[in-house]
Design a protein around this motif. Sequence first.
Motif, PDB file in Angstrom:
ATOM      1  N   THR A  13      32.201  22.481  47.010  1.00  0.00           N
ATOM      2  CA  THR A  13      32.037  21.905  48.345  1.00  0.00           C
ATOM      3  C   THR A  13      31.806  20.403  48.251  1.00  0.00           C
ATOM      4  N   ARG A  14      30.903  19.998  47.372  1.00  0.00           N
ATOM      5  CA  ARG A  14      30.614  18.573  47.197  1.00  0.00           C
ATOM      6  C   ARG A  14      31.855  17.814  46.741  1.00  0.00           C
ATOM      7  N   ARG A  50      34.456  17.319  49.497  1.00  0.00           N
ATOM      8  CA  ARG A  50      34.025  16.303  50.467  1.00  0.00           C
ATOM      9  C   ARG A  50      34.227  14.899  49.912  1.00  0.00           C
ATOM     10  N   LEU A  51      33.904  14.716  48.633  1.00  0.00           N
ATOM     11  CA  LEU A  51      34.071  13.397  48.024  1.00  0.00           C
ATOM     12  C   LEU A  51      35.547  13.036  47.871  1.00  0.00           C
ATOM     13  N   ILE A  52      36.378  14.021  47.534  1.00  0.00           N
ATOM     14  CA  ILE A  52      37.811  13.768  47.448  1.00  0.00           C
ATOM     15  C   ILE A  52      38.347  13.340  48.814  1.00  0.00           C
ATOM     16  N   ARG A  53      37.899  14.014  49.858  1.00  0.00           N
ATOM     17  CA  ARG A  53      38.357  13.660  51.210  1.00  0.00           C
ATOM     18  C   ARG A  53      37.905  12.259  51.593  1.00  0.00           C
ATOM     19  N   ARG A  54      36.700  11.888  51.199  1.00  0.00           N
ATOM     20  CA  ARG A  54      36.191  10.555  51.514  1.00  0.00           C
ATOM     21  C   ARG A  54      36.845   9.465  50.679  1.00  0.00           C
ATOM     22  N   GLY A  55      37.515   9.857  49.611  1.00  0.00           N
ATOM     23  CA  GLY A  55      38.036   8.885  48.662  1.00  0.00           C
ATOM     24  C   GLY A  55      39.249   8.125  49.127  1.00  0.00           C
ATOM     25  N   ALA A  56      39.712   8.384  50.337  1.00  0.00           N
ATOM     26  CA  ALA A  56      40.836   7.656  50.937  1.00  0.00           C
ATOM     27  C   ALA A  56      42.101   7.761  50.106  1.00  0.00           C
ATOM     28  N   VAL A  57      42.326   8.936  49.474  1.00  0.00           N
ATOM     29  CA  VAL A  57      43.593   9.169  48.787  1.00  0.00           C
ATOM     30  C   VAL A  57      44.712   9.085  49.819  1.00  0.00           C
ATOM     31  N   ILE A  95      35.193  27.443  52.495  1.00  0.00           N
ATOM     32  CA  ILE A  95      34.703  26.108  52.147  1.00  0.00           C
ATOM     33  C   ILE A  95      35.628  25.036  52.716  1.00  0.00           C
ATOM     34  N   LEU A  96      36.942  25.254  52.613  1.00  0.00           N
ATOM     35  CA  LEU A  96      37.888  24.271  53.139  1.00  0.00           C
ATOM     36  C   LEU A  96      37.714  24.083  54.638  1.00  0.00           C
ATOM     37  N   HIS A  97      37.564  25.175  55.360  1.00  0.00           N
ATOM     38  CA  HIS A  97      37.365  25.075  56.803  1.00  0.00           C
ATOM     39  C   HIS A  97      36.083  24.321  57.132  1.00  0.00           C
ATOM     40  N   ALA A  98      35.060  24.489  56.295  1.00  0.00           N
ATOM     41  CA  ALA A  98      33.771  23.856  56.559  1.00  0.00           C
ATOM     42  C   ALA A  98      33.752  22.371  56.196  1.00  0.00           C
ATOM     43  N   THR A  99      34.579  21.962  55.222  1.00  0.00           N
ATOM     44  CA  THR A  99      34.522  20.590  54.734  1.00  0.00           C
ATOM     45  C   THR A  99      35.617  19.687  55.294  1.00  0.00           C
ATOM     46  N   ALA A 100      36.680  20.268  55.841  1.00  0.00           N
ATOM     47  CA  ALA A 100      37.787  19.459  56.359  1.00  0.00           C
ATOM     48  C   ALA A 100      37.333  18.621  57.550  1.00  0.00           C
ATOM     49  N   ASP A 101      37.933  17.454  57.690  1.00  0.00           N
ATOM     50  CA  ASP A 101      37.682  16.623  58.862  1.00  0.00           C
ATOM     51  C   ASP A 101      38.286  17.291  60.098  1.00  0.00           C
ATOM     52  N   PRO A 102      37.787  16.938  61.290  1.00  0.00           N
ATOM     53  CA  PRO A 102      38.280  17.595  62.503  1.00  0.00           C
ATOM     54  C   PRO A 102      39.787  17.489  62.711  1.00  0.00           C
ATOM     55  N   ASP A 103      40.390  16.391  62.267  1.00  0.00           N
ATOM     56  CA  ASP A 103      41.826  16.209  62.481  1.00  0.00           C
ATOM     57  C   ASP A 103      42.675  16.776  61.350  1.00  0.00           C
ATOM     58  N   ASP A 104      42.040  17.303  60.306  1.00  0.00           N
ATOM     59  CA  ASP A 104      42.782  17.876  59.190  1.00  0.00           C
ATOM     60  C   ASP A 104      43.340  19.251  59.568  1.00  0.00           C
TER      61      ASP A 104
END
Length: 274
Positions: free
Chosen positions: A168-169, A172-179, A223-232
């Motif tokens: 989960t962590r 979240r960090l990968i999503r925040r990483g602006a890939v 986990i994916l559903h819980a960590t994805a951004d609203p627009d993902d």
Amino acid sequence: MSGPMLDKLVRFERPERSLPYAWAMDDAARAAVFGTDPASYATAVQSLDAQRADAVRRLAATPSVRSALGRAPFTTGDRVITIGESTTADRLSWFELLAALFAAERPDLGLQFENLAISGSTTTQALANLPALRRRQAEVVFCMLGANDARRFPGAEGDRLVSAAETTRNLRLIRRGAVGGPGARWVWIAPTPIDERRIAAHPYLGGVGLAWTGADVRATAAILHATADPDDLVIDPADAAGPLPLLDDGLHPQLDAQVALAAHVLEQLAGPDR
């Protein structure tokens, strides 16, 4: 090396992705990595290319896929990248099929697909590779990670390779990483369903104490559903129409499953046909 073992290695393993400093590796070097000669390596690649081309023709002939191609939410010239593990690194993967499908059926879009998936990758390894991934600018980023995190040893009652909390962590960090760069659209794909009994019976998986469980696969989707951004967009292969047949290891999808997954991903991207 030759025969089915070589075919499977060439299908799932891309040495230049695991060794990024060897990006200029040629086919002779790749053949040596697989312990074979360049001619045998080329034959294996050609066979996989032919299978992919046939699968793309089947996809293109499917009415729901043709309809989704017309509604695909891409803009001309979009760059589309993916990070993931063997299900995506596969030369016959859903991503490779979509890349070939758009090249054949929607050349007007001029989409640029790049597969950055590495067989065996965990979310921890993908996170460690984030600085290199951030150099890739893209309008759409696919991410299919988490299956290897859930690998257990010894056996199904053993510990996970990466704990659910750490998965989960990491996600979240990968999503925040602006890939892909700011503003990139993210599409998350959950792991494909597995067959616990066949994994347990496989000499190179269960035979050495490795295990995956259906409960862990379902938990990763949650986990994916819980960590994805609203627009993902989050896509679960378990929702695909029809079965997703597996190879004899009970873990990796057969080509027919990859075809079904490619259709499912495209249809989810395109949204309902109005």
